[in-house]
Design a protein around this motif. Structure first.
Motif, mmCIF file in Angstrom:
data_model
loop_
_atom_site.group_PDB
_atom_site.id
_atom_site.type_symbol
_atom_site.label_atom_id
_atom_site.label_comp_id
_atom_site.label_asym_id
_atom_site.label_seq_id
_atom_site.Cartn_x
_atom_site.Cartn_y
_atom_site.Cartn_z
ATOM 1 N N MET A 1 -4.535 -3.968 2.990
ATOM 2 C CA MET A 1 -5.583 -3.507 2.193
ATOM 3 C C MET A 1 -5.022 -2.932 1.108
ATOM 4 S SD MET A 1 -6.973 0.443 3.072
ATOM 5 C CE MET A 1 -7.625 0.291 4.705
ATOM 6 N N THR A 2 -5.920 -3.039 -0.129
ATOM 7 C CA THR A 2 -5.790 -2.652 -1.427
ATOM 8 C C THR A 2 -6.455 -1.353 -1.669
ATOM 9 O OG1 THR A 2 -5.972 -3.186 -3.713
ATOM 10 C CG2 THR A 2 -7.626 -4.179 -2.373
ATOM 11 N N THR A 3 -5.845 -0.368 -2.279
ATOM 12 C CA THR A 3 -6.534 0.994 -2.319
ATOM 13 C C THR A 3 -5.743 1.523 -3.585
ATOM 14 O OG1 THR A 3 -6.463 3.144 -1.278
ATOM 15 C CG2 THR A 3 -4.501 1.907 -0.896
ATOM 16 N N ASN A 4 -6.568 2.663 -4.188
ATOM 17 C CA ASN A 4 -5.728 3.495 -5.043
ATOM 18 C C ASN A 4 -5.135 4.488 -4.609
ATOM 19 O OD1 ASN A 4 -7.281 5.868 -4.608
ATOM 20 N ND2 ASN A 4 -9.248 4.795 -5.684
ATOM 21 N N GLY A 5 -4.996 4.776 -3.302
ATOM 22 C CA GLY A 5 -3.869 5.547 -2.632
ATOM 23 C C GLY A 5 -4.182 6.860 -2.631
ATOM 24 N N SER A 6 -5.250 7.298 -3.206
ATOM 25 C CA SER A 6 -5.543 8.873 -3.256
ATOM 26 C C SER A 6 -5.905 9.368 -2.066
ATOM 27 C CB SER A 6 -6.569 8.913 -4.455
ATOM 28 O OG SER A 6 -8.124 8.466 -4.026
ATOM 29 N N LEU A 7 -6.484 8.539 -1.247
ATOM 30 C CA LEU A 7 -6.969 9.254 0.202
ATOM 31 C C LEU A 7 -5.966 8.915 1.374
ATOM 32 C CD1 LEU A 7 -10.798 8.109 -0.279
ATOM 33 C CD2 LEU A 7 -9.794 10.410 -0.644
ATOM 34 N N LEU A 8 -4.831 8.454 0.987
ATOM 35 C CA LEU A 8 -3.966 8.049 1.978
ATOM 36 C C LEU A 8 -3.318 9.038 2.713
ATOM 37 C CD1 LEU A 8 -1.664 5.030 0.812
ATOM 38 C CD2 LEU A 8 -3.182 5.114 2.915
ATOM 39 N N PRO A 9 -2.947 10.376 2.000
ATOM 40 C CA PRO A 9 -2.311 11.545 2.855
ATOM 41 C C PRO A 9 -3.313 11.836 4.007
ATOM 42 C CG PRO A 9 -2.050 11.650 0.278
ATOM 43 C CD PRO A 9 -3.153 10.421 0.703
ATOM 44 N N GLY A 10 -2.566 11.910 5.060
ATOM 45 C CA GLY A 10 -3.261 12.374 6.337
ATOM 46 C C GLY A 10 -3.783 11.250 6.876
ATOM 47 N N ARG A 11 -3.834 10.071 6.505
ATOM 48 C CA ARG A 11 -4.437 8.870 7.180
ATOM 49 C C ARG A 11 -3.840 7.622 7.164
ATOM 50 N NH1 ARG A 11 -10.255 7.913 4.236
ATOM 51 N NH2 ARG A 11 -11.076 7.224 6.176
ATOM 52 N N ALA A 12 -2.497 7.684 6.762
ATOM 53 C CA ALA A 12 -1.700 6.621 6.698
ATOM 54 C C ALA A 12 -1.227 6.339 8.170
ATOM 55 C CB ALA A 12 -0.328 6.775 6.001
ATOM 56 N N ASP B 1 6.861 6.075 5.701
ATOM 57 C CA ASP B 1 7.053 6.710 6.894
ATOM 58 C C ASP B 1 6.495 6.070 8.363
ATOM 59 O OD1 ASP B 1 8.702 8.587 5.329
ATOM 60 O OD2 ASP B 1 7.430 10.050 5.268
ATOM 61 N N HIS B 2 5.389 5.719 8.174
ATOM 62 C CA HIS B 2 4.832 5.038 9.372
ATOM 63 C C HIS B 2 4.914 3.515 9.593
ATOM 64 C CE1 HIS B 2 2.554 8.967 9.247
ATOM 65 N NE2 HIS B 2 2.622 8.822 10.587
ATOM 66 N N GLY B 3 6.059 2.984 8.807
ATOM 67 C CA GLY B 3 6.410 1.537 9.117
ATOM 68 C C GLY B 3 5.161 0.773 8.204
ATOM 69 N N VAL B 4 4.407 1.163 7.543
ATOM 70 C CA VAL B 4 3.587 0.109 6.718
ATOM 71 C C VAL B 4 4.023 -0.446 5.456
ATOM 72 C CG1 VAL B 4 0.985 -0.043 5.466
ATOM 73 C CG2 VAL B 4 1.319 1.445 7.492
ATOM 74 N N LYS B 5 4.145 -1.684 5.271
ATOM 75 C CA LYS B 5 4.960 -2.164 4.024
ATOM 76 C C LYS B 5 3.887 -1.775 2.946
ATOM 77 C CE LYS B 5 7.038 -6.436 2.290
ATOM 78 N NZ LYS B 5 7.175 -7.835 2.730
ATOM 79 N N LEU C 1 0.011 -2.521 2.436
ATOM 80 C CA LEU C 1 -0.790 -1.913 1.759
ATOM 81 C C LEU C 1 -0.597 -2.461 -0.013
ATOM 82 C CD1 LEU C 1 -0.879 1.939 2.871
ATOM 83 C CD2 LEU C 1 -3.007 0.481 2.377
ATOM 84 N N ASN C 2 -1.652 -2.575 -0.560
ATOM 85 C CA ASN C 2 -1.166 -2.990 -2.001
ATOM 86 C C ASN C 2 -1.966 -1.416 -2.532
ATOM 87 O OD1 ASN C 2 -1.163 -5.779 -1.034
ATOM 88 N ND2 ASN C 2 -0.924 -5.873 -3.249
ATOM 89 N N VAL C 3 -1.038 -0.705 -3.238
ATOM 90 C CA VAL C 3 -1.377 0.506 -3.874
ATOM 91 C C VAL C 3 -1.332 0.276 -5.354
ATOM 92 C CG1 VAL C 3 -1.094 2.948 -4.148
ATOM 93 C CG2 VAL C 3 -0.483 2.072 -1.967
ATOM 94 N N SER C 4 -2.385 0.788 -5.933
ATOM 95 C CA SER C 4 -2.625 0.666 -7.457
ATOM 96 C C SER C 4 -1.734 1.718 -8.128
ATOM 97 C CB SER C 4 -4.134 0.627 -7.874
ATOM 98 O OG SER C 4 -4.879 -0.311 -7.297
ATOM 99 N N VAL D 1 -1.360 9.992 -4.595
ATOM 100 C CA VAL D 1 -1.146 8.669 -4.624
ATOM 101 C C VAL D 1 0.367 8.444 -4.260
ATOM 102 C CG1 VAL D 1 -1.062 6.546 -5.486
ATOM 103 C CG2 VAL D 1 -2.930 7.918 -6.211
ATOM 104 N N LEU D 2 1.376 9.269 -4.877
ATOM 105 C CA LEU D 2 2.799 9.204 -4.618
ATOM 106 C C LEU D 2 3.031 9.628 -3.150
ATOM 107 C CD1 LEU D 2 4.249 10.222 -7.902
ATOM 108 C CD2 LEU D 2 3.837 7.834 -7.183
ATOM 109 N N LYS D 3 2.413 10.877 -2.575
ATOM 110 C CA LYS D 3 2.368 11.067 -1.408
ATOM 111 C C LYS D 3 2.184 10.234 -0.202
ATOM 112 C CE LYS D 3 1.249 15.240 1.684
ATOM 113 N NZ LYS D 3 0.422 16.470 1.772
ATOM 114 N N GLY D 4 0.927 9.620 -0.622
ATOM 115 C CA GLY D 4 0.433 8.424 0.250
ATOM 116 C C GLY D 4 1.408 7.502 0.462
ATOM 117 N N VAL D 5 1.775 6.825 -0.666
ATOM 118 C CA VAL D 5 2.789 6.031 -0.451
ATOM 119 C C VAL D 5 4.189 6.255 0.439
ATOM 120 C CG1 VAL D 5 4.756 4.556 -1.571
ATOM 121 C CG2 VAL D 5 2.305 4.884 -3.021
ATOM 122 N N ASP D 6 4.665 7.622 0.169
ATOM 123 C CA ASP D 6 5.599 8.015 1.094
ATOM 124 C C ASP D 6 5.264 8.061 2.624
ATOM 125 O OD1 ASP D 6 7.475 8.010 -1.056
ATOM 126 O OD2 ASP D 6 6.945 10.318 -1.220
#
Length: 310
Positions: free
Chosen positions: A91-102, A147-151, A113-116, A138-143
């Protein structure tokens, strides 16, 4: 295996699951789609059926994009449906909605994941993204994804506004073990004034990478040069415009939110409409549509042909 008239194999689908987005990035090419919002015509089950049929034809890779794919409430179901037929769902994402969903995305089968991440400077980030203040999310979503093993791979579009941040982006990526795509700004759907103000060639970036890297390879997909940095991360350079070498090794079909197959980022027509075939679980119809789209594919940029004024 699917092969087009130019001898290029086709083994990947880039799927725009929505045209909605919570950002307004100044450079967004909107997956080559013009006009306003597109109808989200397909369900999670429809995407699963597409994957089931496509895999039988030799398509092995599926990348979800938008708009911003995470604005879809059922995006976890979309991932799960596709992942039930293949191991390569990204998935390519801006990452802002990743926290809590990763975590849920990882559990559903998302592998990459490709994070912009076009700036680590809050004011520059707001300028590029049309006012977003969600850099920390976004930075939190990357982490969380890591943590859940997603590259995770970072996408960095080079502009005058952020050119000075290249080294800090690479340092951030190196600290977390993340590969990086360095992407040249393209004029597609970018307002002409913004393009003129922000375009800068990636040549100085390439010169820096040539000096700073400890090795270089070329990725088979789109002939992308890859630079191995001392930290071990790989920085890939994507020249998407006016680049026949990229077109010569493109292996991708695209799907719009309406369920139309698009043969190239830069080509508005022709579309091959398979939406009703997907909804009706018409396998023969989907196969016919995919084969038709593969036949219609051709390199947009060809050697010796200058079509920048096209």
């Amino acid at each position: 295996m699917l092969v087009d008239r130019f001898g290029r194999r086709v083994d990947s689908f880039r799927i725009a699951v929505t045209s909605r987005c919570n950002y307004q990035c100044i450079f967004c090419h909107r997956e080559g789609m013009t006009g306003g919002l597109r109808s989200e015509a397909l369900s999670a089950g429809d995407y699963g059926f597409l994957a089931e049929v496509s895999v039988k034809l030799g398509i092995t890779s599926f990348k979800l994009t938008g708009g911003e794919p995470l604005v879809r409430d059922d995006i976890v179901d979309v991932v799960r449906e596709i992942a039930s037929h293949t191991r390569d769902v990204s998935m390519t994402t801006n990452g802002s909605l990743l926290p809590g969903r990763a975590g849920r995305l990882a559990e559903a089968g998302l592998s990459r994941l490709n994070v912009s991440l076009h700036s680590l400077n809050h004011s520059v980030y707001r300028f590029i993204t049309g006012g977003s203040t969600m850099l920390e999310r976004v930075l939190k979503g990357v982490d969380e994804a890591l943590d859940h093993g997603v590259k995770v791979k970072l996408d960095f579009v080079v502009m005058r506004a952020n050119l000075g941040e290249l080294k800090s982006i690479i340092e951030y990526a190196s600290g977390k073990g993340l590969d990086v795509n360095i992407i040249e700004l393209i004029p597609l759907n970018t307002p002409p004034e913004a393009y003129r103000e922000q375009y800068t060639p990636v040549d100085p970036v390439v010169e820096y990478l040539e000096e700073a890297s400890v090795g270089k390879t070329v990725r088979d997909f789109q002939n992308r040069p890859r630079y191995i940095m001392p930290s071990g991360i790989v920085v890939e350079v994507v020249r998407g415009y006016g680049n026949p070498a990229l077109c010569a090794r493109c292996t991708r079909l695209r799907l719009t939110p309406e369920g139309w197959i698009k043969t190239c980022l830069f080509v508005e027509e022709p579309f091959v409409d398979i939406s009703s075939k997907l909804k009706n679980r018409d396998e023969d119809g989907v196969v016919e549509g995919i084969r038709r789209a593969v036949y219609l594919r051709e390199p947009f940029f060809k050697p010796g042909v200058d079509i920048r004024g096209r």
